[in-house]
Each structure stands twice: as structure tokens, then as C-alpha cells.
Scaffold this active site. Structure first.
Site, PDB file in Angstrom:
ATOM      1  N   HIS A  23      -3.651  -5.165   0.324  1.00  0.00           N
ATOM      2  CA  HIS A  23      -3.066  -5.701   1.562  1.00  0.00           C
ATOM      3  C   HIS A  23      -3.095  -7.231   1.541  1.00  0.00           C
ATOM      4  O   HIS A  23      -4.053  -7.827   2.052  1.00  0.00           O
ATOM      5  CB  HIS A  23      -3.854  -5.201   2.783  1.00  0.00           C
ATOM      6  CG  HIS A  23      -3.682  -3.742   3.043  1.00  0.00           C
ATOM      7  ND1 HIS A  23      -2.770  -3.253   3.941  1.00  0.00           N
ATOM      8  CD2 HIS A  23      -4.291  -2.673   2.494  1.00  0.00           C
ATOM      9  CE1 HIS A  23      -2.826  -1.925   3.945  1.00  0.00           C
ATOM     10  NE2 HIS A  23      -3.749  -1.554   3.080  1.00  0.00           N
ATOM     11  N   CYS A  49       0.839  -1.206   0.000  1.00  0.00           N
ATOM     12  CA  CYS A  49       0.000   0.000   0.000  1.00  0.00           C
ATOM     13  C   CYS A  49       0.874   1.257   0.000  1.00  0.00           C
ATOM     14  O   CYS A  49       1.485   1.560  -1.002  1.00  0.00           O
ATOM     15  CB  CYS A  49      -1.012  -0.047   1.135  1.00  0.00           C
ATOM     16  SG  CYS A  49      -2.510   0.862   0.718  1.00  0.00           S
ATOM     17  N   GLU A 107      -1.549  -9.218   3.319  1.00  0.00           N
ATOM     18  CA  GLU A 107      -1.410  -9.782   4.674  1.00  0.00           C
ATOM     19  C   GLU A 107      -2.744 -10.195   5.297  1.00  0.00           C
ATOM     20  O   GLU A 107      -2.770 -11.051   6.175  1.00  0.00           O
ATOM     21  CB  GLU A 107      -0.663  -8.800   5.587  1.00  0.00           C
ATOM     22  CG  GLU A 107      -1.404  -7.525   5.989  1.00  0.00           C
ATOM     23  CD  GLU A 107      -1.275  -6.373   4.998  1.00  0.00           C
ATOM     24  OE1 GLU A 107      -0.973  -6.634   3.803  1.00  0.00           O
ATOM     25  OE2 GLU A 107      -1.502  -5.206   5.404  1.00  0.00           O
TER      26      GLU A 107
HETATM   27  N1  GLN Z   1      -2.329   6.538   2.738  1.00  0.00           N
HETATM   28  C1  GLN Z   1      -2.378   5.793   1.516  1.00  0.00           C
HETATM   29  C2  GLN Z   1      -3.743   5.882   0.845  1.00  0.00           C
HETATM   30  O1  GLN Z   1      -4.728   6.225   1.476  1.00  0.00           O
HETATM   31  C3  GLN Z   1      -1.994   4.341   1.751  1.00  0.00           C
HETATM   32  C4  GLN Z   1      -2.935   3.598   2.624  1.00  0.00           C
HETATM   33  C5  GLN Z   1      -2.363   2.333   3.198  1.00  0.00           C
HETATM   34  O2  GLN Z   1      -1.149   2.124   3.235  1.00  0.00           O
HETATM   35  N2  GLN Z   1      -3.220   1.487   3.691  1.00  0.00           N
HETATM   36  O3  GLN Z   1      -3.855   5.635  -0.321  1.00  0.00           O
END
Ligand code: GLN
Length: 537
Positions: free
Chosen positions: A511, A385, A513
Site C-alpha cells: 500500500h 493490493c 498510499e
Molecule cells: N484481499 C486481498 C488479500 O488479503 C487483498 C487485500 C488488500 O487489498 N488490502 O490478500
């Protein structure tokens, strides 16, 4: 033979928090699943937030995201990892959600003429939420973990609701109370008084626990068990020892040894005295405890002193490592402590590095310096992310040589926002539950490390973000060696970037994970650890 009605197991906690209610619930769920029952586990959280999505990880640890896009408590991650089945919004209920529903109904006129009260209106809504899962007809067991500690003001409506439910469900409901049996060094003894008091507290609320799970640092001898049984009105077999374990994955076996599953089944009238083998689980534990290889990787994030903030990531590393019979030591590195001069020392002896997800600008430049070093030195990189987004920023600055590059999350008016707010996010003003959340499809390019790991063309992964790769720059990136190897076709969103000339450089917008389990370690975590094992430097 008609199917017997869904059984409800309520798990409460006493004496102190952090006794491991989530792990006990997940372990019991695992044991019942192994016996062929279908089980789901639910968590009731007594705070007033609608969900933990708006909470800082310092307050609440990781926010766990389900397939259906619910932002939930991290215990749901344990439930999925142990049971290898999926949870949903219905598996996590908060006081905020309960009150919101009741207040909306009141405004709708659903209770017209009535005074709205905690009993029965709030308790009815709690009971309805507990029964939603049972009413699907899919489960033999619904295990409901009640957050907080008995005696907390916040927990009272939940305790009252399950007391009422027991009255309705009669022999189809059961209470397990988790307590602490502390060891007093000066007296050289284990003490049962806190357990007695905490059971008394439950009794004051009208609940007699059926089973006591006693967290302890030392084995409970027969005398202690007898004493607890006597003072707390349970039979001796229902005093279950929960001794500190070297890994949470030992707990199902420890609970089996103590006969927790058998007592539960007996008390619910499902007599079953056979022990299941848990063969695959034991094989996982065996590999986890007897690794043939040993490596160190780095995890660069901003909550290094708070391991719960990246719970699912570290568990995914454990699953993947065990499947490859490799002990993976994780060095936690604070992104704010990294700079251009100390980078090679900070990352020395690491076979690969994961750059963590996150929000806001803290530690961003340290993450970017890390990624530059990994890219230039051919060290495996796995960006998740925000970790993927910072890899895109790094590449634009140092390879494409663009000026004033950033994510518009960090610098709204930068000249080159290579990571930009998603179209659908531009008019969003509310913070809670408004990100791109939950499971979305992603199509993979066959010629990629990601495809090699998944070994299929179409995958589904969970998301939690507002910003995305800015497609305006895509051809420039691809001409210069960073390729979008995973895309969401419907929305034309870049989901995975790779650098094919690098041994393993993978950044994912989603994600992974959240989907790794003991039974199914995540392919990308396995791919990453394999790449780390191949890194001979
Ligand atoms: N802050 C970033 C976004 O909103 C990444 C979010 C994250 O790492 N879950 O796109």
C-alpha cells in the site's frame, strides 16, 4: 540547559462528531514542528474493538497501517501526512486494548487480592498508554486526541484519566476543546449556546479547557469571541476560530493566523511569539490551488459513496498532483456497475485508472473487465493490493488463456489459483491482526517503471494482505509479458508486477498510499500521474 519535560496537549470534542479534531491536532502538530519542536500525535478511540482492522469501512472508513504493522484509525494518516514523521502502535489506543491489557494482568495475578475497577485500574492503564510516547524522551509535545464527543458514555474513562493526568502534570498539560458555533439561518446569527453547554459538560467532569477551537461556517466577530470567553472561563485570545476551509491543507495556516500555536506555547510557559514561514507548505498549497494542467483519472472500488474508505489514496493523488502542478480530478466508479458492454463508456475521458484494494468477491469481475480494457488500450493502470491481484487474474485468463482462474480468496477450489493464500497464513484462524502487516523490504528490477519512479533498488513499503502471487505460474507470466519487477527476497514474494510493452501498467501488492506526505509525495503516485499526463488519447 536541561531539556524541559514533555508537554501533553489533550484535544477533546464537543457538540457533534466530525468537527475535524484530527485535522486540528495535525495542524497544531505541524505548527509546533515548524518551530523546531519534536511532536507526536496519538488517538484514543473509545470503541471496544482491539483495532479497526476487523471493521467494515462503512463503520470506520479506511484502516491505516503503520510501519510496525499496527492497524489504526485513519487520523494517524493525517498525522503522518502533515508532520512527515512516522506513527506506530503506541499512537492509537482503543478501549478494547485497554481492557484486554487489564484483564490479562488480572488473570496473571498482577492485582491479586484487589477488585478491578474502572477507577483506578482502567484509568491507570489509559494514563500509562498516554505517557508511553512521552517517556521515550523523543518528544517535546505529545498531542492526544480523544475520540468521540464529550458526554458519550464510552469516552468517560478517558476524560477521567486525562483529568487525573492534568493533576499530576500540572503546568505541563493543556486542554484544547473543539466545539461548534452553528449559524441559525432564521435568526441570522451565530449561536454560542452549544459551546457553553459542551464546556459545562467538561466542567462537570472536572476539566476546564484552556483553549476553545470553534468550528464555524462564518467568521467569529469580536463580540461572539468575548461572549464565548466570558461564559467558558477562557481568555479571548484562547477562542480560536476554525472556519470551513476549501482544503484540509489550509488549516495549519488558518490556525497560525488565529495564533493557536502561540497561545499553546504561552500557556505552557514556552513563550514564543515568532511566526514561522511554512515556506514549503505554502509552496505546496500554491501549486495545489494554481495548477497548470488538469486531468481526470478513475478510481475503481466498491465504496464509491464513502470517500473515507480510500482516504490515503485520494490524499496521495493530491500530493502527487500538486507536486506536478496538475489538478487531478478523480472519478469514482463502482466496480459492481462495470461490465463488458458499458466499460468503454464508463472509462471514457480518463487518462488513467487506479484499481483499489479490498477484500471479498464483491466487484471483482468489474475490476477485471476494467483492467483488460486498460491493458488492451494502453491506458495507465495502477493496481493496489487487490488491484494488483485482479490484474494477475485478468492476465492469466485473457493472455495465458488458462481456464478457471481466480484468487483462492474468491474461489477456494478453482483450477488455477494464480493468487493464493500465503504459506504463513494457512494455519491462521483468528481474524484480528493476523494478516501480513507493516513494512517489508522490496528489491526492484532496474529496467522498470517502478525503478524509474523510486530511483533506487531497495524500497520499504507497508502491507495488509493474506494472499500473494502464486510463484508456480511466474515463469509462464514472464514468458508472456507480465514481469515481477519487485520482490521480497527473504520470502520470495512477488511485490510488483509490470507489463513492459504497456506505457504504464503497475500493480503493487503493498500500500504505497500509506507513506505519501505533503513533504514527500509518493514516487509511484507521481509516476502514475506523469504517465497519465503523457497519455495523449
Ligand atoms: N484481499 C486481498 C488479500 O488479503 C487483498 C487485500 C488488500 O487489498 N488490502 O490478500
Amino acid at each position: 540547559m536541561s531539556k524541559s519535560p514533555t508537554k501533553y496537549i489533550f484535544v477533546t470534542g464537543g457538540v457533534t462528531s466530525s468537527l475535524g479534531k484530527g485535522i486540528i491536532s495535525a495542524s497544531l502538530g505541524k505548527l509546533l514542528t515548524a518551530k523546531g519542536y519534536s511532536v507526536t500525535i496519538q488517538k484514543l478511540d473509545p470503541y471496544i474493538n482491539i483495532d479497526p482492522g476487523t471493521m467494515n469501512p462503512y463503520e470506520h472508513g479506511e484502516c491505516y497501517v503503520t510501519d510496525d504493522g499496527a492497524e489504526t484509525d485513519l487520523d494517524l494518516g493525517h498525522y503522518e501526512r502533515f508532520l512527515n514523521n512516522r506513527t506506530s502502535q503506541a499512537n492509537n489506543v482503543t478501549t478494547g486494548r485497554i481492557y484486554q491489557t487489564v484483564i490479562n494482568k488480572e488473570r496473571n495475578g498482577d492485582y491479586l487480592g484487589k477488585t478491578i475497577q474502572i477507577i483506578p485500574h482502567i484509568t491507570d492503564e489509559i494514563k500509562r498508554r498516554i505517557k508511553i510516547l512521552g517517556n521515550t524522551g523523543k518528544y517535546d509535545f505529545v498531542i492526544t486526541e480523544i475520540g468521540g464527543t464529550v458526554g458519550d458514555i464510552e469516552s468517560l474513562p478517558y476524560i477521567e484519566a486525562v483529568r487525573q493526568l492534568k493533576w499530576e502534570l500540572e503546568s505541563d498539560a493543556l486542554f484544547i476543546h473543539l466545539t461548534l458555533v452553528p449559524y441559525l439561518k432564521a435568526a441570522g446569527e451565530l449561536k454560542t449556546k452549544p459551546t457553553q453547554h459542551s464546556v459545562k459538560m467538561l466542567l462537570e467532569s472536572g476539566i476546564q479547557p484552556d483553549i476553545l477551537v470553534c468550528r464555524t461556517e462564518y467568521n467569529l466577530n469580536s463580540e461572539i469571541r468575548r461572549k464565548i470567553a466570558l461564559f467558558c472561563n477562557v481568555d479571548k485570545e484562547s477562542v480560536i476560530e476554525s472556519i470551513d476551509a476549501s482544503t484540509i491543507y489550509d488549516v495549519p495556516l488558518l490556525m497560525q493566523k488565529e495564533g493557536l500555536d502561540k497561545v499553546v506555547l504561552r500557556k505552557l510557559g514556552l513563550n514564543d511569539n515568532t511566526d514561522v514561514e511554512l515556506k514549503e507548505w505554502k509552496s505546496f498549497l500554491n501549486k495545489l490551488k494554481n495548477p497548470k494542467k488538469n486531468i481526470q483519472i478513475g478510481l475503481v472500488g466498491k465504496y464509491t459513496e464513502l470517500k473515507d474508505a480510500y482516504k490515503s489514496i485520494t490524499e496521495s493523488v493530491i500530493h502527487a498532483g500538486a507536486s506536478l502542478e496538475c489538478k487531478v480530478n478523480v472519478k469514482w466508479i463502482h466496480a459492481e456497475e462495470i461490465n463488458k458492454t458499458n466499460i468503454s463508456e464508463k472509462l471514457s475521458n480518463l487518462k488513467g485508472v487506479i484499481v483499489a484494494p479490498g477484500f471479498g468477491d464483491r466487484g471483482i469481475e468489474g475490476k477485471i473487465d476494467t483492467i483488460k480494457f486498460l491493458r488492451e488500450n494502453n491506458i495507465p493502470f495502477f493496481g493496489i493490493c487487490l488491484g494488483m491481484q485482479t490484474a494477475v487474474i485478468e492476465f492469466a485468463r485473457n493472455v495465458l488463456k488458462l481456464k478457471d482462474v481466480n484468487s483462492s480468496e474468491i474461489e477456494e477450489n478453482c483450477e488455477n489459483p494464480v493468487i493464493d493464500l500465503m504459506e504463513g497464513q494457512k494455519d491462521v484462524t483468528q481474524k484480528g491482526g493476523t494478516m501480513r502487516l507493516g513494512s517489508y523490504k522490496c528489491n526492484l528490477e532496474e529496467n522498470s517503471n517502478s525503478y524509474k519512479s523510486y530511483n533506487k533498488k531497495e524500497i520499504n513499503e507497508r502491507h495488509r494482505h493474506r494472499f500473494e502471487f502464486n510463484n508456480k505460474y511466474l515463469s509462464d507470466f514472464e514468458k508472456n509479458g507480465m514481469i515481477a519487477v519487485g520482490k521480497n527476497i527473504e520470502n520470495n514474494l512477488v511485490e510488483i508486477i509490470e507489463i513492459p510493452s504497456h506505457p504504464w501498467f503497475v500493480g503493487v501488492q503493498f500500500h504505497p498510499e500509506y507513506k505519501s506526505t505533503v513533504a514527500n509525495p509518493h514516487p509511484l503516485f507521481k509516476g502514475f500521474i506523469e504517465a497519465c499526463l503523457s497519455n495523449k488519447k
